[in-house]
Write a protein that holds these residues in place. Structure first.
Motif, PDB file in Angstrom:
ATOM      1  N   THR B 213       0.824  -1.205   0.000  1.00 23.78           N
ATOM      2  CA  THR B 213       0.000   0.000   0.000  1.00 23.78           C
ATOM      3  C   THR B 213       0.864   1.263   0.000  1.00 23.78           C
ATOM      4  O   THR B 213       2.090   1.185   0.035  1.00 23.78           O
ATOM      5  N   LYS B 214       0.184   2.415  -0.038  1.00 25.55           N
ATOM      6  CA  LYS B 214       0.896   3.691  -0.034  1.00 25.55           C
ATOM      7  C   LYS B 214       1.097   4.225   1.378  1.00 25.55           C
ATOM      8  O   LYS B 214       1.905   5.140   1.578  1.00 25.55           O
ATOM      9  N   THR B 215       0.332   3.720   2.340  1.00 26.21           N
ATOM     10  CA  THR B 215       0.462   4.158   3.730  1.00 26.21           C
ATOM     11  C   THR B 215       0.237   2.960   4.653  1.00 26.21           C
ATOM     12  O   THR B 215      -0.367   1.960   4.258  1.00 26.21           O
ATOM     13  N   SER B 216       0.682   3.117   5.897  1.00 30.47           N
ATOM     14  CA  SER B 216       0.423   2.066   6.886  1.00 30.47           C
ATOM     15  C   SER B 216      -1.055   2.045   7.268  1.00 30.47           C
ATOM     16  O   SER B 216      -1.580   1.000   7.653  1.00 30.47           O
ATOM     17  N   GLU B 217      -1.715   3.191   7.172  1.00 35.14           N
ATOM     18  CA  GLU B 217      -3.152   3.208   7.443  1.00 35.14           C
ATOM     19  C   GLU B 217      -3.871   2.290   6.445  1.00 35.14           C
ATOM     20  O   GLU B 217      -4.751   1.503   6.823  1.00 35.14           O
ATOM     21  N   ASP B 218      -3.466   2.367   5.174  1.00 37.40           N
ATOM     22  CA  ASP B 218      -4.067   1.489   4.167  1.00 37.40           C
ATOM     23  C   ASP B 218      -3.758   0.026   4.447  1.00 37.40           C
ATOM     24  O   ASP B 218      -4.604  -0.860   4.249  1.00 37.40           O
ATOM     25  N   ALA B 219      -2.530  -0.244   4.909  1.00 35.17           N
ATOM     26  CA  ALA B 219      -2.163  -1.630   5.229  1.00 35.17           C
ATOM     27  C   ALA B 219      -3.056  -2.134   6.362  1.00 35.17           C
ATOM     28  O   ALA B 219      -3.493  -3.294   6.357  1.00 35.17           O
ATOM     29  N   ALA B 220      -3.349  -1.255   7.328  1.00 33.04           N
ATOM     30  CA  ALA B 220      -4.217  -1.629   8.447  1.00 33.04           C
ATOM     31  C   ALA B 220      -5.633  -1.942   7.940  1.00 33.04           C
ATOM     32  O   ALA B 220      -6.260  -2.918   8.367  1.00 33.04           O
ATOM     33  N   LEU B 221      -6.110  -1.125   7.027  1.00 30.65           N
ATOM     34  CA  LEU B 221      -7.463  -1.339   6.477  1.00 30.65           C
ATOM     35  C   LEU B 221      -7.528  -2.647   5.694  1.00 30.65           C
ATOM     36  O   LEU B 221      -8.477  -3.432   5.834  1.00 30.65           O
ATOM     37  N   LEU B 222      -6.526  -2.877   4.861  1.00 32.13           N
ATOM     38  CA  LEU B 222      -6.535  -4.069   4.017  1.00 32.13           C
ATOM     39  C   LEU B 222      -6.337  -5.338   4.857  1.00 32.13           C
ATOM     40  O   LEU B 222      -7.025  -6.343   4.657  1.00 32.13           O
ATOM     41  N   LEU B 223      -5.418  -5.274   5.823  1.00 34.95           N
ATOM     42  CA  LEU B 223      -5.198  -6.439   6.679  1.00 34.95           C
ATOM     43  C   LEU B 223      -6.468  -6.774   7.467  1.00 34.95           C
ATOM     44  O   LEU B 223      -6.835  -7.946   7.591  1.00 34.95           O
ATOM     45  N   GLY B 224      -7.131  -5.738   7.962  1.00 33.77           N
ATOM     46  CA  GLY B 224      -8.362  -5.968   8.720  1.00 33.77           C
ATOM     47  C   GLY B 224      -9.400  -6.720   7.900  1.00 33.77           C
ATOM     48  O   GLY B 224     -10.176  -7.529   8.439  1.00 33.77           O
ATOM     49  N   ALA B 225      -9.402  -6.479   6.589  1.00 31.54           N
ATOM     50  CA  ALA B 225     -10.389  -7.129   5.719  1.00 31.54           C
ATOM     51  C   ALA B 225     -10.030  -8.583   5.426  1.00 31.54           C
ATOM     52  O   ALA B 225     -10.913  -9.425   5.275  1.00 31.54           O
ATOM     53  N   ILE B 226      -8.741  -8.899   5.330  1.00 29.39           N
ATOM     54  CA  ILE B 226      -8.365 -10.252   4.876  1.00 29.39           C
ATOM     55  C   ILE B 226      -7.987 -11.197   6.015  1.00 29.39           C
ATOM     56  O   ILE B 226      -7.877 -12.400   5.799  1.00 29.39           O
ATOM     57  N   ALA B 227      -7.755 -10.681   7.227  1.00 29.59           N
ATOM     58  CA  ALA B 227      -7.251 -11.529   8.320  1.00 29.59           C
ATOM     59  C   ALA B 227      -8.375 -12.328   8.975  1.00 29.59           C
ATOM     60  O   ALA B 227      -9.552 -11.996   8.844  1.00 29.59           O
ATOM     61  N   GLY B 228      -7.974 -13.378   9.687  1.00 31.02           N
ATOM     62  CA  GLY B 228      -8.924 -14.126  10.509  1.00 31.02           C
ATOM     63  C   GLY B 228      -9.072 -15.576  10.105  1.00 31.02           C
ATOM     64  O   GLY B 228      -8.743 -15.970   8.980  1.00 31.02           O
ATOM     65  N   ALA B 229      -9.539 -16.369  11.056  1.00 35.39           N
ATOM     66  CA  ALA B 229      -9.655 -17.820  10.877  1.00 35.39           C
ATOM     67  C   ALA B 229     -10.492 -18.158   9.646  1.00 35.39           C
ATOM     68  O   ALA B 229     -11.382 -17.407   9.262  1.00 35.39           O
ATOM     69  N   ASP B 230     -10.170 -19.308   9.050  1.00 35.17           N
ATOM     70  CA  ASP B 230     -10.856 -19.739   7.830  1.00 35.17           C
ATOM     71  C   ASP B 230     -11.017 -21.255   7.880  1.00 35.17           C
ATOM     72  O   ASP B 230     -10.015 -21.967   7.982  1.00 35.17           O
ATOM     73  N   PRO B 231     -12.242 -21.754   7.812  1.00 35.22           N
ATOM     74  CA  PRO B 231     -12.427 -23.207   7.826  1.00 35.22           C
ATOM     75  C   PRO B 231     -11.726 -23.904   6.652  1.00 35.22           C
ATOM     76  O   PRO B 231     -11.480 -25.110   6.699  1.00 35.22           O
ATOM     77  N   LEU B 232     -11.348 -23.150   5.615  1.00 38.96           N
ATOM     78  CA  LEU B 232     -10.704 -23.751   4.453  1.00 38.96           C
ATOM     79  C   LEU B 232      -9.173 -23.772   4.572  1.00 38.96           C
ATOM     80  O   LEU B 232      -8.494 -24.258   3.666  1.00 38.96           O
ATOM     81  N   ASP B 233      -8.618 -23.215   5.655  1.00 42.71           N
ATOM     82  CA  ASP B 233      -7.169 -23.272   5.874  1.00 42.71           C
ATOM     83  C   ASP B 233      -6.923 -23.536   7.355  1.00 42.71           C
ATOM     84  O   ASP B 233      -7.017 -22.637   8.188  1.00 42.71           O
TER      85      ASP B 233
END
Lengths: 95, 495
Positions: B213-233
């Motif tokens: 990303t262009k900023t750490s704020e964006d990295a925080a936003l994007l990570l928040g969307a993709i992180a977390g437990a997944d029954p498929l992994d």
């Protein structure tokens, strides 16, 4: 660690790769250098360190044993290099 | 209309979309336009699907966390209906994904729009993107130089303002190192933070998907969307996902920053060293306390990594056999001939080298001497970090020992190329998280110079602490806002 140099042709066969003569010579020398470099692990006293296979605590993950939809034959076959009806067509494996 | 959406951060575009100052369709059209006019020389993208992206933009719900935000995707993450080629001749033009990776499903749930596949080293094996089997990607700051790798395409398109943000993957530094060399922000999450379902596996005990990303704020936003437990992994851990933007306090009062002595030894470019030292001074003025720490097994990290990563790769890449997908050799004599010719024609040099090395270290008679020994050293490396994190909340170092090198400079010397990852590799072995953010420019290339990255490492699942540091540093210095001049990148004729 073993002193023996890597027999690239033999290992490539195990990995199901064909190498040209040029690749064989190039990879032998490059992989020889890399193996020489990793030999530095030999000099380290690892004591009673446990071999670490995972980067995080490993535990069994269970889920309910319920029916779920799968991909289905059409999707599974969508990228097949060769198919026949609902099956992958493969190279003959029996004589 | 003001600036092109392609030049914005996620946070800026989100504000514009929610205030209806622009529409998701206009945002996607801006990015497509930027790609048309500025990716011709850099060539960070392998392909784009304008029609699908514009259609998805029409339906975007801007009230969602990432509603209407276009995100570029590294070419080893499955996006349903799109090609996924790992920049390999084995798959390129021969494979279309039939499903979404979990990170893509989560981006869609958050309202984001996958837009474009980015170039990479073939199967993520490399540090310069020169191992792409498809095309050369150039560093937008100096098009004679490499963008880093393996996520070089993702880094280049973010830095070149031809993407708002991107996803990459990091096995030994493949997010952080290209981010450093292209002058953007890259975050490698902790092992188990982000699901790998639908990521084409390279080294399964090391791989993680993360934001570029262009900023750490964006990295925080994007990570928040993709992180977390997944029954498929099943390797993705069931740890709560915090709102990472709440960690971005802008100050570092009370924070303990550790400097690993071994990361400031010989072999670091003089300008890189002085820029990183200046950055440490800046962290102190933001309130952080600095302590020296030791990671005594650092000199063994690269050797350990190249045994473990290649061993896992040799097993993972056995699936590319030309039976179910990918290229199949014509008229094979028998099944062995089928395997050998399909694989040999499909894989490039580096992939072949790593498969052979991995097969060798796992083979009978060598397994204990190489593989098991490397696994033991890996334990010692992890313990080094555990001890260091008792004294410090985060560790700071250069991301890469040098700025971007010239295209072709290291291609004939794989070992030299491996040593480019010396500061990033240990984090993957230990399973911890880390980020890179721009900390200045070294002489070289054009007038603007070449970007240098500051690496911040945190304990497992301490992404919030890492982003707090990089975000505060960015707000205080503004290095991350510099963009390459467009003159050299405007060639346009190469595609």
């Amino acid at each position: 660690m073993p002193e023996q140099t890597i027999d690239v042709k033999y290992v490539a066969n195990l990995a199901r790769l064909d190498l040209t003569e040029g690749e064989e010579a190039r990879f032998s020398s490059q992989l020889g250098n890399i193996l020489e470099y990793v030999r530095k692990l030999e000099s380290l006293d690892v004591g009673d360190a446990e071999p670490m296979a995972h980067a995080s605590p490993v535990y069994d993950v269970m889920r309910d044993d319920r029916r779920r939809p799968g991909a289905g034959a059409e999707k599974a076959l969508a990228n097949a290099p060769d198919r026949s009806a609902d099956q992958f067509r493969v190279t003959r494996v029996v004589e | 209309m003001s600036r092109s959406a392609a030049k914005l951060t996620i946070a800026e575009l989100q504000r514009d979309l929610r205030a209806k100052r622009r529409s998701p369709r206009e945002a996607v059209a801006d990015v497509l336009q930027a790609i048309d006019s500025r990716d011709g020389t850099v060539r960070g993208y392998l392909s784009t699907d304008a029609e699908t992206a514009l259609a998805e933009a029409e339906k975007a719900d801007v009230s969602l966390p990432l509603g209407g935000i276009p995100v570029a995707i590294k070419d080893l993450i499955n996006v349903a209906g799109h090609p996924c080629g790992c920049a390999s001749k084995f798959l390129d033009g021969a494979y279309t994904s039939t499903y979404d990776a979990s990170v893509i499903a989560r981006l869609r749930d958050a309202g984001a729009i996958p837009l474009g596949r980015t170039n990479m080293d073939e199967f993520a094996m490399g540090s310069s993107t020169e191992n792409s089997g498809v095309q050369v990607t150039r560093n937008p700051w100096d098009t004679g130089r490499i963008p880093g790798g393996s996520s070089g395409g993702s880094a280049a398109v973010v830095a070149n303002d031809t993407a708002v943000a991107a996803l990459g993957s990091d096995t030994g530094g493949s997010i952080r190192q290209p981010a450093a060399l292209c002058g953007c922000v890259g975050l490698k999450p902790s092992y188990g933070r982000v699901s790998r379902y639908g990521l084409v596996a390279f080294a399964s005990s090391l791989d993680q998907i993360g934001p570029m990303t262009k900023t750490s704020e964006d990295a925080a936003l994007l990570l928040g969307a993709i992180a977390g437990a997944d029954p498929l992994d099943s390797t993705c851990l069931d740890e709560a996902v915090p709102d990472y933007t709440r960690s971005l306090t802008g100050d570092l009062a009370g924070l303990r920053v550790g400097l690993p002595a071994e990361y400031f030894g010989e072999g670091i470019d003089a300008e890189v060293r002085s820029l990183v030292e200046a950055a440490i001074g800046e962290l102190e003025s933001l309130g952080a306390g600095v302590v020296e720490v030791s990671l005594p097994h650092t000199e063994y990290a690269v050797a350990t990594y190249y045994i473990i990563a290649t061993a896992e790769a040799s097993a993972n890449l056995a699936r590319f056999d030309g039976v179910r997908y990918g290229r199949r050799a014509a008229e094979p004599a028998d099944i062995l001939d089928h395997y050998r010719r399909s694989r040999s024609a499909g894989f490039g040099d580096e992939v072949k080298r790593r498969i052979i090395l991995g097969t060798y270290v796992l083979s009978s008679g060598y397994h204990d001497a190489y593989y098991v020994r490397a696994q033991k050293v890996r334990s010692l490396i992890r313990e080094d970090f555990s001890r260091a994190f008792e004294q410090a909340d985060v560790l700071v170092s250069p991301t890469s020992p040098t700025p971007a090198f010239e295209i072709g400079e290291n291609v004939d010397d794989p070992l030299q190329m491996y040593l480019a990852d010396i500061f990033t590799i240990a984090a993957n072995l230990a399973g911890i998280c880390g980020a890179s953010t721009p900390c200045g420019f070294a002489a070289g290339g054009g007038e603007a110079g070449l970007p240098v990255g500051l690496q911040v490492l945190g304990p497992a699942f301490a992404e919030g602490a890492v982003l707090r540091v990089t975000d505060a540093y960015e707000k205080a210095t503004g290095w991350h806002q510099r963009r390459p001049g467009t003159a050299s990148a405007d060639g346009g004729g190469a595609s």
